[in-house]
Each structure stands twice: as C-alpha cells, then as structure tokens.
Scaffold this motif. Sequence first.
Motif, PDB file in Angstrom:
ATOM      1  N   GLY A 393      33.071  25.142  30.886  1.00 46.39           N
ATOM      2  CA  GLY A 393      33.857  24.276  31.760  1.00 46.39           C
ATOM      3  C   GLY A 393      35.147  24.906  32.249  1.00 46.39           C
ATOM      4  O   GLY A 393      35.888  24.273  33.004  1.00 46.39           O
ATOM      5  N   CYS A 394      35.423  26.138  31.826  1.00 44.83           N
ATOM      6  CA  CYS A 394      36.651  26.806  32.260  1.00 44.83           C
ATOM      7  C   CYS A 394      36.408  27.606  33.528  1.00 44.83           C
ATOM      8  O   CYS A 394      35.326  28.161  33.739  1.00 44.83           O
ATOM      9  N   PHE A 395      37.435  27.670  34.344  1.00 40.83           N
ATOM     10  CA  PHE A 395      37.383  28.409  35.609  1.00 40.83           C
ATOM     11  C   PHE A 395      38.431  29.510  35.554  1.00 40.83           C
ATOM     12  O   PHE A 395      39.596  29.259  35.230  1.00 40.83           O
ATOM     13  N   ILE A 396      38.000  30.754  35.817  1.00 38.36           N
ATOM     14  CA  ILE A 396      38.920  31.901  35.775  1.00 38.36           C
ATOM     15  C   ILE A 396      38.866  32.608  37.108  1.00 38.36           C
ATOM     16  O   ILE A 396      37.793  32.999  37.588  1.00 38.36           O
ATOM     17  N   ASN A 397      40.028  32.784  37.720  1.00 36.06           N
ATOM     18  CA  ASN A 397      40.097  33.423  39.025  1.00 36.06           C
ATOM     19  C   ASN A 397      41.220  34.458  39.041  1.00 36.06           C
ATOM     20  O   ASN A 397      42.395  34.111  38.881  1.00 36.06           O
ATOM     21  N   PHE A 398      40.856  35.725  39.201  1.00 38.62           N
ATOM     22  CA  PHE A 398      41.843  36.795  39.318  1.00 38.62           C
ATOM     23  C   PHE A 398      41.940  37.252  40.769  1.00 38.62           C
ATOM     24  O   PHE A 398      40.915  37.473  41.429  1.00 38.62           O
ATOM     25  N   ASP A 399      43.157  37.390  41.242  1.00 37.74           N
ATOM     26  CA  ASP A 399      43.409  38.020  42.540  1.00 37.74           C
ATOM     27  C   ASP A 399      42.737  39.405  42.536  1.00 37.74           C
ATOM     28  O   ASP A 399      42.758  40.112  41.527  1.00 37.74           O
ATOM     29  N   LEU A 400      42.104  39.784  43.646  1.00 38.25           N
ATOM     30  CA  LEU A 400      41.417  41.080  43.711  1.00 38.25           C
ATOM     31  C   LEU A 400      42.357  42.236  43.393  1.00 38.25           C
ATOM     32  O   LEU A 400      41.969  43.220  42.766  1.00 38.25           O
ATOM     33  N   ARG A 401      43.625  42.110  43.799  1.00 35.77           N
ATOM     34  CA  ARG A 401      44.587  43.171  43.497  1.00 35.77           C
ATOM     35  C   ARG A 401      44.853  43.250  41.992  1.00 35.77           C
ATOM     36  O   ARG A 401      45.123  44.328  41.455  1.00 35.77           O
ATOM     37  N   THR A 402      44.733  42.118  41.312  1.00 40.25           N
ATOM     38  CA  THR A 402      44.914  42.104  39.863  1.00 40.25           C
ATOM     39  C   THR A 402      43.750  42.813  39.176  1.00 40.25           C
ATOM     40  O   THR A 402      43.953  43.576  38.212  1.00 40.25           O
ATOM     41  N   ILE A 403      42.527  42.613  39.660  1.00 40.24           N
ATOM     42  CA  ILE A 403      41.367  43.301  39.093  1.00 40.24           C
ATOM     43  C   ILE A 403      41.499  44.804  39.277  1.00 40.24           C
ATOM     44  O   ILE A 403      41.220  45.596  38.364  1.00 40.24           O
ATOM     45  N   ASP A 404      41.949  45.218  40.457  1.00 40.39           N
ATOM     46  CA  ASP A 404      42.188  46.652  40.681  1.00 40.39           C
ATOM     47  C   ASP A 404      43.245  47.180  39.716  1.00 40.39           C
ATOM     48  O   ASP A 404      43.134  48.302  39.209  1.00 40.39           O
ATOM     49  N   LEU A 405      44.247  46.361  39.454  1.00 48.36           N
ATOM     50  CA  LEU A 405      45.307  46.759  38.519  1.00 48.36           C
ATOM     51  C   LEU A 405      44.738  46.943  37.112  1.00 48.36           C
ATOM     52  O   LEU A 405      45.077  47.912  36.424  1.00 48.36           O
ATOM     53  N   PHE A 406      43.862  46.041  36.682  1.00 52.52           N
ATOM     54  CA  PHE A 406      43.250  46.156  35.360  1.00 52.52           C
ATOM     55  C   PHE A 406      42.515  47.496  35.221  1.00 52.52           C
ATOM     56  O   PHE A 406      42.638  48.192  34.209  1.00 52.52           O
ATOM     57  N   ARG A 407      41.751  47.843  36.239  1.00 55.34           N
ATOM     58  CA  ARG A 407      40.983  49.092  36.190  1.00 55.34           C
ATOM     59  C   ARG A 407      41.914  50.304  36.143  1.00 55.34           C
ATOM     60  O   ARG A 407      41.680  51.260  35.406  1.00 55.34           O
ATOM     61  N   HIS A 408      42.966  50.241  36.938  1.00 53.28           N
ATOM     62  CA  HIS A 408      43.928  51.342  36.969  1.00 53.28           C
ATOM     63  C   HIS A 408      44.600  51.508  35.606  1.00 53.28           C
ATOM     64  O   HIS A 408      44.730  52.629  35.101  1.00 53.28           O
TER      65      HIS A 408
END
Length: 603
Positions: A393-408
């Motif tokens: 029931g939880c919804f998780i939404n990351f800004d695309l720039r945040t996902i790129d930041l995680f990878r970096h």
Amino acid sequence: IVDYIRPKGPQIEALYELKKTRLEGLEKGLIVAATGVGKTFLAAFDSKSYNKILFLAHREEILNQAARSFSLIKPDAKIGFFTGARKDQECDILFATVQTLGRIEYLNDQFFSKEYFGYIIIDEFHHAVSNNYGNVIEYFKPEFLLGLTATPERLDNQDVFALCDYNLVYEARLKEAINKGWLVPFRYYGVFDDTNYSSVDYRNGKYNEKQLERILSRNERADLILKNYLKYKSLRSLGFCSSRNHAVYMAEYFSNHGVSSCAVISGNGVQTENESESKNKSFIIDRKEAIYKLKKAEINVIFSVDMFNEGLDIPEIDLVMFLRPTESPTVFLQQLGRGLRKQRNKNYLNVLDFIGNYKKANLIPYFLTGDIKDYQKLGTKGYIPDEEEYPEGCFINFDLRTIDLFRHLSKEQQGLFERVTSEYMRIKESREDKPMRLSMYTYMDERLYSAIISRKNMNIFRDYLSFLEKINELNEDEENLIGTKAHEFIKEIENAKMSKLYKMPILLAFYNNGNIKLVINNEDIYRSFKEFYSRGSNAVDMLRDSSTSNYKEWGKEEYISLAKRNPLKFLKQSSSNFFYEQDDKFCLTPALQQYIDNEVFIR
C-alpha cells in the motif's frame, strides 16, 4: 473501562514469546517493534503480575506517557517518579529518567537494593549502550529485564543486542506492521535538491554543523520545500532540520509565507557565533505547547532537530519532511514513524524527502523497505529495491535526477578493502585507541560487516593480525608474533566453527582469565562449563536440545560427559596440531609454552 483494555495484534504475539522465553530460563529479552504498535502497553501487560516494576527512559515526556498507559492496566498500583525534581521510593511502579537513576549515588541500598525490582523495562533501548544505562543494568538484578525499541541498529554500531544477551524475543518491523494494518502506509516523494554537500567538511561520519546549517538555510532551498509542502494541503506536519538555527529559520520562512509554524528546540534558543547578532526567537515554542497547538491545528508545522525522534504520540500528523541529510537508518525510521500511527479517516502519511549529494544518500531507497538488518543487497550497483520489497500500500516516487544521483554516489564508493581500512581508522579515532577484534566487530558499520563476512579472502576476522600488518598498524611486539606458532593458533581459533557454543567453555578454561594453561583437567573443565552456562543467554543451545535442557540440575559428571562427546572430541579432530589428550587431561601443544606470558598473545 479498564476491563475492556486487552492486548491486540502484535502485543498478543509478543506476550506469547515473552512467556516462552521465561519458561526457557532466560532473564533478559529485547522486543523490536515499529513505532506505533503499542510497545508500552505490551510492557504493562507483560509486567502486570510483578509487584515492583521499574520503567526507565531518557525523557520525562516518555515517562509521563508510560505512566498513563500503566495506570490503565494496573489502576490500583501506586505510581512514582525518580527524576531531577522527584525522588519517590515507596511505590509499585517507578518511572525514572536514566540521567538521574543511572548516577552512582542513587545505586545503593539507601535508595534501592539490587533485587528491589522484579521487572525492569528500558524504553528506547537503542540508547542503552550509554554509561548511565549500563550503570542501571549492572546494578539491578531483576527477575526479568525487557528492552523496547523500534530501531536497535545504531549509527555508531555499538551492540545493543549484547545488553539483552542476544535474546531477541519478538520482532515486528515497519514492513510487517504496515502489511498487517497496524500502521498506515506512506506515500514517499524523493525531491531532488541541488544543495552541494561536497562543500561541507565531513569528519568521523558527520558533517560540520555550522557549514551544513549555512548551506541549508537558504531562501532558494526553503522556497523549494514550501512549494512542495503546499501541494499536499497538510494540516499537521513535522519538519526535521539539521540544527536549532535551521529549525528557527524554517519556522520563520514558512510563517512569513502564510503557513503557521514554530520551532521546538532544546536549550535556550538559537545559537549564534556573536551574541550581538539578533535572531527572531518568537517562532520558538515550548514542546508541550507546540504539541497542543498542532493537535488543535492552531499551527500547521513544527520544525525540530531530534526532539521528536522519540516519545511523540500525535496520530493526527499527516505529513513528515526530511530537511537534512539522513545517513542513519535508525534516525530515518524513527522520524518516519512519527506519522504512521493510525487515526480515524487517516488513510496514509505523505513524506517529503529533499535529497542532495550527501554521503550515503543512495541508501535511502533501501531504508524505505523497513528492513535495515540486511545490507548485502547494497553494493556499488546503485541498487533500488523492487516494488514488492516495500510495505504493502506504500507509494514511492523518486525524481529522475535523484535516481541518477543514487547511481553516481554508488559508483564513487571505495573498493571493499579500502572501505574496511577507512572504517578501522574511523573507529580508532573515535575510540582514541587501536581497535582490536572485539572493538572492530562491535563498532564496525553493519553494511560493511555484511559485505566482508561472506568473502573468505576479505574477512579480516579470520586473521586479524595479518590485516593489521597490511595496513601498517602493528607495533614491534605484534610484528614479532607474525608467522609464529602463536599466530597459527590464533588463526585456528578465529576460524573455528561455532554453530553451537560448546567449544567456548573449553577455550575459556585454557585461557583462565589471562593466566593461560597448557593443561586442563576435569575439574577445570567442570568449573568453566558451570560458570559459562550460569549466564542465561549462553544456555540457548542447551535449552533447545532435549538431551541437555535439564542442565541446571547437572553436576560434574554430566558436564564432563558433554565435554568429552562434543567439544573435546571435535577439537582433537579438527585442530589436532594444537589440541590433544594425555593421561585423562586435555592439553595444548607445548610449542605455545614460550608465548603464554606474551601480552600480545594473551590479548
């Protein structure tokens, strides 16, 4: 009304496990359960049959809330408090701050005998590694000690589980609590924040507070936070800030833009480097007043640093904002949990997290699963959990720039050995002493430990001396031990299989409290076994095997029989170059004779 108060859901499950653990003869236990599932009521139910109860916490507000809960379960019990202002002694249930009761001057027969309390509860048990808690745990000898926490894993890696003899009685983490409907689900929004954290000094796992405060207290960033806040029409929110000044700044900014807000901070107001600088203190409100006004929706947002991490019960909260770097899973889940309590017409909690390029930001997707015990999945691949790994029931939404930041950020992580070395240096600096095996094991980052323990060639605990040699941390005496028979023996012990603890009493008999023996007899073995298994948590293996479950009734004959058919037999087989039997005695190789007085070898 009292007659209708009954255990529910997780409390019923935990009470069953607590009863079972006491039947097994264990005297300490830890309950790990998510914030909001009713740990205080659980403790009240479980301790109901005991005459003298101690409830220990680090904040008076926690004590006051607990006292109200206990009074509902034991309405006839006499309640007392042991704090800075009150020193009650004649009562059935004593609610004490650890800052007061933990002082040596109160831990004596003049106030309370060691056996005075039959049942001791320590709330927010992850704090219990501090000195005052240790004083209380060491002094009192209750029939049972219960630790309560939502987050036993600490950022400094001090071992909370050890204080309860590693007896984890019951566990209901965030994911399970949400899945079973004990807490509301959350809607999480990871908002990209272009704040440049690389400009802030980072030392011993922490950012420089003043520098961090300056880069976070910017109108541009505050405007980003305000615009996102306004999207969700929140009536009651909490915002977690980096410092007292940051909390006051945010309260002022929101208030000046039409959102009724305040700051709740410890101490006497804002901090300034120059007392002549004037800061607007009108936005600072007392904790109790702020909570009252938030419940009444007279104010909409409370900004704080860590005063609401624990001991806050406002089910009406509908939004939580993370406004500072969050590197600790413990703090993250504590703050998230502030808004997850169930309330009529409350279907979910909104969460706004403003994520920049700070250290370990790439761990946040994993924190949201609620399972912070297992970090093996977190490597250098920018891992983001699958949808089914989050609570239902939880919804998780990351800004695309945040996902790129995680990878970096993941790609920037060091190689494993370099990370272990850096961790060693961090522990050495924070402890102001060279960490040997136990200190390194105790304080090592749990994610890093998980990463090395499954890799034979990277597990430093399989040959700790050689690890110290590789990083040039050996002194002259330690260098002289490298490559010797003593070094081989140490490695043999480090690599011994310990699926059960039977070998430990034998090794302790040889160790003899640092006065090493090369030969032990049946009397030595019996005494060591008897002493070792007199400690409740050590006896788990004995209790779970029907052939040894009655060990408390054993004498010398039974212990010697166990020793001969198990640890002595297997030590002779697996380590025959060090252990042997002669004339009904158990022996270590004479080649170790020259080392038994060597301080490095003994340590």
